[in-house]
Design a protein around this motif. Structure first.
Motif, PDB file in Angstrom:
ATOM      1  N   ARG A  13      39.354  29.222  31.608  1.00 46.74           N
ATOM      2  CA  ARG A  13      38.827  28.843  30.197  1.00 46.74           C
ATOM      3  C   ARG A  13      38.714  29.766  29.214  1.00 46.74           C
ATOM      4  NH1 ARG A  13      33.023  26.261  31.924  1.00 46.74           N
ATOM      5  NH2 ARG A  13      33.452  28.085  33.428  1.00 46.74           N
ATOM      6  N   SER A  14      38.695  31.125  29.399  1.00 51.94           N
ATOM      7  CA  SER A  14      38.499  32.158  28.627  1.00 51.94           C
ATOM      8  C   SER A  14      39.274  33.355  29.207  1.00 51.94           C
ATOM      9  CB  SER A  14      36.931  32.519  28.386  1.00 51.94           C
ATOM     10  OG  SER A  14      36.683  33.915  27.975  1.00 51.94           O
ATOM     11  N   LYS A  15      40.245  33.683  28.310  1.00 51.78           N
ATOM     12  CA  LYS A  15      41.310  34.895  28.299  1.00 51.78           C
ATOM     13  C   LYS A  15      40.466  36.100  28.541  1.00 51.78           C
ATOM     14  CE  LYS A  15      44.803  37.575  26.173  1.00 51.78           C
ATOM     15  NZ  LYS A  15      45.799  37.815  25.259  1.00 51.78           N
ATOM     16  N   LYS A  16      39.413  35.984  27.695  1.00 55.44           N
ATOM     17  CA  LYS A  16      38.525  37.355  27.508  1.00 55.44           C
ATOM     18  C   LYS A  16      37.702  37.550  28.822  1.00 55.44           C
ATOM     19  CE  LYS A  16      34.650  39.528  25.029  1.00 55.44           C
ATOM     20  NZ  LYS A  16      33.497  39.081  23.960  1.00 55.44           N
ATOM     21  N   ARG A  17      37.072  36.676  29.403  1.00 56.57           N
ATOM     22  CA  ARG A  17      36.408  36.690  30.630  1.00 56.57           C
ATOM     23  C   ARG A  17      37.185  36.937  31.882  1.00 56.57           C
ATOM     24  NH1 ARG A  17      33.389  32.008  28.681  1.00 56.57           N
ATOM     25  NH2 ARG A  17      34.136  30.791  30.606  1.00 56.57           N
ATOM     26  N   LEU A  18      38.667  36.310  31.674  1.00 55.01           N
ATOM     27  CA  LEU A  18      39.359  36.657  32.864  1.00 55.01           C
ATOM     28  C   LEU A  18      39.904  38.085  32.734  1.00 55.01           C
ATOM     29  CD1 LEU A  18      41.724  36.165  35.091  1.00 55.01           C
ATOM     30  CD2 LEU A  18      43.378  35.619  33.011  1.00 55.01           C
ATOM     31  N   LEU A  19      40.382  38.682  31.622  1.00 53.39           N
ATOM     32  CA  LEU A  19      40.448  40.195  31.453  1.00 53.39           C
ATOM     33  C   LEU A  19      39.280  41.130  31.825  1.00 53.39           C
ATOM     34  CD1 LEU A  19      42.399  39.974  28.295  1.00 53.39           C
ATOM     35  CD2 LEU A  19      43.339  40.269  30.400  1.00 53.39           C
ATOM     36  N   ASN A  20      38.018  40.368  31.397  1.00 53.95           N
ATOM     37  CA  ASN A  20      36.843  41.292  31.965  1.00 53.95           C
ATOM     38  C   ASN A  20      36.559  41.318  33.291  1.00 53.95           C
ATOM     39  OD1 ASN A  20      36.250  41.818  29.268  1.00 53.95           O
ATOM     40  ND2 ASN A  20      34.765  40.319  29.026  1.00 53.95           N
ATOM     41  N   ALA A  21      37.020  40.164  34.083  1.00 53.35           N
ATOM     42  CA  ALA A  21      36.777  40.081  35.564  1.00 53.35           C
ATOM     43  C   ALA A  21      37.826  41.056  36.291  1.00 53.35           C
ATOM     44  CB  ALA A  21      37.032  38.763  35.957  1.00 53.35           C
ATOM     45  N   VAL A  22      38.879  41.057  35.761  1.00 55.27           N
ATOM     46  CA  VAL A  22      39.890  41.957  36.463  1.00 55.27           C
ATOM     47  C   VAL A  22      39.621  43.397  36.030  1.00 55.27           C
ATOM     48  CG1 VAL A  22      42.480  42.611  36.496  1.00 55.27           C
ATOM     49  CG2 VAL A  22      41.805  40.247  36.320  1.00 55.27           C
ATOM     50  N   GLU A  23      39.268  43.681  34.744  1.00 55.60           N
ATOM     51  CA  GLU A  23      38.961  45.029  34.517  1.00 55.60           C
ATOM     52  C   GLU A  23      37.887  45.729  35.230  1.00 55.60           C
ATOM     53  OE1 GLU A  23      38.430  44.980  30.212  1.00 55.60           O
ATOM     54  OE2 GLU A  23      40.661  44.999  30.004  1.00 55.60           O
ATOM     55  N   SER A  24      36.884  44.861  35.681  1.00 54.73           N
ATOM     56  CA  SER A  24      35.721  45.177  36.377  1.00 54.73           C
ATOM     57  C   SER A  24      36.211  45.576  37.575  1.00 54.73           C
ATOM     58  CB  SER A  24      34.565  44.006  36.476  1.00 54.73           C
ATOM     59  OG  SER A  24      34.972  42.922  37.248  1.00 54.73           O
ATOM     60  N   ILE A  25      37.280  44.983  38.015  1.00 53.63           N
ATOM     61  CA  ILE A  25      37.861  45.489  39.592  1.00 53.63           C
ATOM     62  C   ILE A  25      38.499  46.892  39.347  1.00 53.63           C
ATOM     63  CG2 ILE A  25      39.610  44.898  41.316  1.00 53.63           C
ATOM     64  CD1 ILE A  25      36.966  43.099  41.356  1.00 53.63           C
ATOM     65  N   ILE A  26      39.261  46.981  38.454  1.00 54.02           N
ATOM     66  CA  ILE A  26      40.032  48.116  38.049  1.00 54.02           C
ATOM     67  C   ILE A  26      38.864  49.527  37.899  1.00 54.02           C
ATOM     68  CG2 ILE A  26      41.395  49.646  36.398  1.00 54.02           C
ATOM     69  CD1 ILE A  26      42.736  46.696  35.755  1.00 54.02           C
ATOM     70  N   LYS A  27      37.671  49.211  37.398  1.00 58.57           N
ATOM     71  CA  LYS A  27      36.649  50.158  37.165  1.00 58.57           C
ATOM     72  C   LYS A  27      35.927  50.462  38.286  1.00 58.57           C
ATOM     73  CE  LYS A  27      36.378  49.093  32.150  1.00 58.57           C
ATOM     74  NZ  LYS A  27      35.776  48.688  30.932  1.00 58.57           N
ATOM     75  N   GLN A  28      36.065  49.980  39.284  1.00 59.39           N
ATOM     76  CA  GLN A  28      35.370  50.165  40.634  1.00 59.39           C
ATOM     77  C   GLN A  28      35.355  51.681  40.874  1.00 59.39           C
ATOM     78  OE1 GLN A  28      33.188  47.870  42.710  1.00 59.39           O
ATOM     79  NE2 GLN A  28      33.628  46.975  40.645  1.00 59.39           N
ATOM     80  N   THR A  29      34.283  52.228  41.500  1.00 58.57           N
ATOM     81  CA  THR A  29      33.956  53.693  41.737  1.00 58.57           C
ATOM     82  C   THR A  29      34.878  53.605  42.939  1.00 58.57           C
ATOM     83  OG1 THR A  29      32.060  53.267  42.927  1.00 58.57           O
ATOM     84  CG2 THR A  29      31.843  53.953  40.713  1.00 58.57           C
ATOM     85  N   PHE A  30      34.974  52.832  43.925  1.00 64.24           N
ATOM     86  CA  PHE A  30      35.526  52.767  45.365  1.00 64.24           C
ATOM     87  C   PHE A  30      37.263  52.423  44.746  1.00 64.24           C
ATOM     88  CE2 PHE A  30      37.475  50.996  48.965  1.00 64.24           C
ATOM     89  CZ  PHE A  30      36.706  51.618  49.996  1.00 64.24           C
ATOM     90  N   LYS A  31      38.055  53.006  44.993  1.00 65.52           N
ATOM     91  CA  LYS A  31      39.507  52.948  44.422  1.00 65.52           C
ATOM     92  C   LYS A  31      40.693  52.484  45.545  1.00 65.52           C
ATOM     93  CE  LYS A  31      38.226  54.887  40.564  1.00 65.52           C
ATOM     94  NZ  LYS A  31      37.964  53.946  39.421  1.00 65.52           N
ATOM     95  N   ASP A  32      40.313  52.373  46.806  1.00 71.43           N
ATOM     96  CA  ASP A  32      41.189  51.764  47.731  1.00 71.43           C
ATOM     97  C   ASP A  32      41.198  50.359  47.783  1.00 71.43           C
ATOM     98  OD1 ASP A  32      42.916  51.799  49.560  1.00 71.43           O
ATOM     99  OD2 ASP A  32      41.808  52.458  51.130  1.00 71.43           O
ATOM    100  N   TRP A  33      41.799  49.637  46.881  1.00 69.58           N
ATOM    101  CA  TRP A  33      41.701  48.248  46.795  1.00 69.58           C
ATOM    102  C   TRP A  33      43.126  47.836  46.392  1.00 69.58           C
ATOM    103  CZ3 TRP A  33      42.931  46.258  41.918  1.00 69.58           C
ATOM    104  CH2 TRP A  33      42.571  47.092  40.796  1.00 69.58           C
ATOM    105  N   GLU A  34      43.476  46.569  46.485  1.00 68.82           N
ATOM    106  CA  GLU A  34      44.455  45.613  45.862  1.00 68.82           C
ATOM    107  C   GLU A  34      43.901  44.186  45.620  1.00 68.82           C
ATOM    108  OE1 GLU A  34      47.358  44.648  48.757  1.00 68.82           O
ATOM    109  OE2 GLU A  34      46.197  43.634  49.996  1.00 68.82           O
ATOM    110  N   LEU A  35      44.505  43.769  44.465  1.00 73.25           N
ATOM    111  CA  LEU A  35      43.950  42.544  44.000  1.00 73.25           C
ATOM    112  C   LEU A  35      45.215  41.595  44.059  1.00 73.25           C
ATOM    113  CD1 LEU A  35      42.071  40.570  42.511  1.00 73.25           C
ATOM    114  CD2 LEU A  35      42.938  41.560  40.498  1.00 73.25           C
TER     115      LEU A  35
END
Length: 274
Positions: A13-35
């Motif tokens: 419904r919202s491009k902005k919220r989608l990008l924010n959701a993904v960016e919040s994963i990228i900004k995790q202090t824990f770095k060993d992840w995949e999406l």
């Protein structure tokens, strides 16, 4: 890989919220992840937004489905492609706090008896934070009566718990209630979860969220409640009011229900923020 994040997306419904959701994963202090980002058959006009989100980081795997099969199916596809020791849930309109994965992975590392860990969440709409959802610390079977005692997109699972128990039920009877059914099924089998009391998620809940709770969805929820409560061994006399609760809520106008919910959560939100 330690953490695999599974996110199903359908016509966001919202491009902005989608990008924010993904960016919040990228900004995790824990770095060993995949999406694992699964496009569940979105219409063509939404696909460029989803591709833009997938291009934000090389650790994001985009899988595109040709037809919409629902969230449970999308999550099961994500789980099949996940390589992580732990599997995190995330929705396309919520935002994870930077320390979420660090705290949750540390908990599961330290307490092997728990199959998953969730958290409290701040409630958010276009005006900002308006409340807080506080969950029971260590839910038992009776905590399923009012509602699911876990906030689904806040949860980090042990991978084997999902794999060994068939993942999410993708049958039409569980549509939009797949998390409630899953958690009750896991409790029936003796698994237990825990909720960290830090709010580790900003959970999107606006007035439109209540309009999505149609009569057919309420009816499915009532049936899942009845079956689940029986299997959990909850006496009928205690279970009955909560089985019919979704149907009674159909009689409450969505605007009134929204106001009541905000009245019960807003004070907690101000208290936590202050």
């Amino acid at each position: 890989m330690t953490i695999s994040v599974v996110m199903g997306v359908y016509n966001p419904r919202s491009k902005k919220r989608l990008l924010n959701a993904v960016e919040s994963i990228i900004k995790q202090t824990f770095k060993d992840w995949e999406l694992i980002l699964y496009d569940d058959g979105s219409d063509e006009k939404y696909r460029s937004d989803i591709c833009e989100a997938a291009d934000l980081d090389s650790r994001i795997l985009l899988i595109t489905g040709e037809k919409n099969y629902g969230l449970a199916y999308a999550l099961n596809v994500g789980i099949q492609h996940a390589s992580g020791k732990y599997i995190a849930r995330m929705d396309d309109d919520d935002t994870a706090f930077p320390e979420r994965f660090s705290k949750q992975a540390a908990f599961l590392d330290a307490f092997p008896d728990y199959g998953w860990v969730g958290s409290n969440a701040l409630l958010e709409d276009s005006s900002g934070i308006w409340g807080v959802q506080i969950m029971p610390v260590c839910p038992d079977n009776m905590d399923f009566l009012p509602h699911s005692p876990y906030i689904h997109p806040s949860v980090l699972f042990r991978r084997e718990v999902l794999i060994q128990n068939g993942g999410y039920c993708a049958e039409p009877s569980c549509l939009l209630c797949e998390d409630y059914e899953l958690f009750m099924r896991l409790h029936q089998k003796g698994y237990r979860g825990y909720n960290l009391q830090d709010p580790l998620l900003r959970y999107w809940e606006d007035r439109n969220s209540y309009h999505k709770r149609t009569y057919s969805r309420r009816l499915r929820e009532a049936k899942i409640r009845k079956q689940g409560f029986q299997k959990l061994g909850i006496p009928c006399a205690q279970a009955f009011p909560y089985v019919v609760k979704p149907l009674l809520l159909c009689l409450v106008p969505s605007r009134v229900y929204c106001l009541l919910r905000r009245w019960t959560k807003k004070g907690k939100g101000r208290e936590r923020k202050g």
